[in-house]
Design an enzyme around this catalytic site. Sequence first.
Site, PDB file in Angstrom:
ATOM      1  N   ASP A   1     -50.086  33.427  57.163  1.00 54.61           N
ATOM      2  CA  ASP A   1     -51.200  33.451  56.216  1.00 54.61           C
ATOM      3  C   ASP A   1     -51.706  34.884  56.096  1.00 54.61           C
ATOM      4  O   ASP A   1     -52.154  35.474  57.083  1.00 54.61           O
ATOM      5  CB  ASP A   1     -52.305  32.522  56.710  1.00 54.61           C
ATOM      6  CG  ASP A   1     -53.359  32.251  55.654  1.00 54.61           C
ATOM      7  OD1 ASP A   1     -53.136  32.614  54.489  1.00 54.61           O
ATOM      8  OD2 ASP A   1     -54.405  31.671  55.994  1.00 54.61           O
TER       9      ASP A   1
ATOM     10  N   ASP B   1     -50.004  33.723  49.090  1.00 62.95           N
ATOM     11  CA  ASP B   1     -50.375  34.387  50.346  1.00 62.95           C
ATOM     12  C   ASP B   1     -50.111  33.587  51.611  1.00 62.95           C
ATOM     13  O   ASP B   1     -50.555  33.979  52.689  1.00 62.95           O
ATOM     14  CB  ASP B   1     -51.850  34.795  50.303  1.00 62.95           C
ATOM     15  CG  ASP B   1     -52.785  33.604  50.179  1.00 62.95           C
ATOM     16  OD1 ASP B   1     -52.313  32.512  49.814  1.00 62.95           O
ATOM     17  OD2 ASP B   1     -53.990  33.768  50.440  1.00 62.95           O
ATOM     18  N   GLU B   2     -49.398  32.464  51.521  1.00 60.76           N
ATOM     19  CA  GLU B   2     -49.085  31.731  52.750  1.00 60.76           C
ATOM     20  C   GLU B   2     -47.793  30.933  52.594  1.00 60.76           C
ATOM     21  O   GLU B   2     -47.406  30.542  51.498  1.00 60.76           O
ATOM     22  CB  GLU B   2     -50.235  30.809  53.157  1.00 60.76           C
ATOM     23  CG  GLU B   2     -50.572  29.728  52.166  1.00 60.76           C
ATOM     24  CD  GLU B   2     -51.661  28.782  52.671  1.00 60.76           C
ATOM     25  OE1 GLU B   2     -51.631  28.425  53.870  1.00 60.76           O
ATOM     26  OE2 GLU B   2     -52.515  28.387  51.858  1.00 60.76           O
TER      27      GLU B   2
END
Length: 365
Positions: free
Chosen positions: A14, A108-109
């Site tokens: 993350d 983003d993860e």
Amino acid sequence: MSIDLPIRKIIHVDMDAFYASVEQMDNPDLKGKPLAVGGGGKRGVVSAASYEARKFGVKSAMAGNLAAKLCPDLIFVRPRFERYSEISKKIRAIFYNYTDLVEPLSLDEAYLDVTENKKGNPSASLIAEEIRARIFNEVGITASAGISINKFIAKIASDYNKPNGQKTVNPEEVLDFLEQLDIRKFYGIGKVTAEKMYQKGIFTGKDLKSKSAEYLEANFGKSGKSYFYIVRGIHNSKVKPDRIRKSLAAERTFSENLSSEIFMLEKLHHIADEVSRRLNKGKVAGKTITLKIKYSDFTLQTRSKTLPYFISDSGLILETTKDLLYQEKLKNSVRLLGISLSNLNTETKKKPERQSVSVQLKFEF
């Protein structure tokens, strides 16, 4: 229930305040300063906040004017999604150096299954450290990670040592970890459900574990069965590298409330064009069109229509949306409009997963 022995090593990576971190990386003058990506006006919304801004209580999805009150020195920058997508692709390229089993959840993860990996490294913890170091050295921003036996626990763990840290929950630690966990930290248990659990004396994983499957289903519906298993460390969802998109949407919040359908149609025309552009870029089409309406009093309404054929053309999307707009009288002036397409031609029928009890064995993590 049958007993399987799935031995898996899952990493959840993350990025730390991703949008804000990219802006600070690209503009060194912003480093160390409270920053919000999004709009700062009375109708603006914060998309992301730097850690310097979070110290003042600023967070994503917060109204821009409230964020500015909490942090008078807050700097607002407009989002640059093309840039974030560019950086995200660089990060994913690093992931693929270690495994092809990568399941992106957003820009983003992502989840990585490194049970068998391209480096031949038996330690998922060391792989996570190496990945995080490479992201920092090759891209220029930091990431946090959670490592454990399944996706559910790995995702919870990734939040423990943020920013720029990681946490491993080894197989033999799983049950104690979950029993001590505040129920609010269980991924998938939202604010409303947590409040309901509190009212029933369920505050920790241990409290949740004391309840039978029948009790949880009776009080929390279908989700109750899921809660019964996850608190016992059982979560057999695999990392899906070919995760299928189920819908595609675009929406706009307006600087002034709209009261006339004529003005709304003008806005919907642009939104339909954006949805069509994204559909065509992804080479997908959909059958179900949903119009999202958020009124000035923040109440939300959706209206949907399913067609007998797939569409991606902006004209057809707008035509159907127009029908939905005039389907019934608007209840109030409107602050936000959105269009989404679902029932996409990418969807396939899923085979029901067989529920199994995961027996945890000790192995190098």
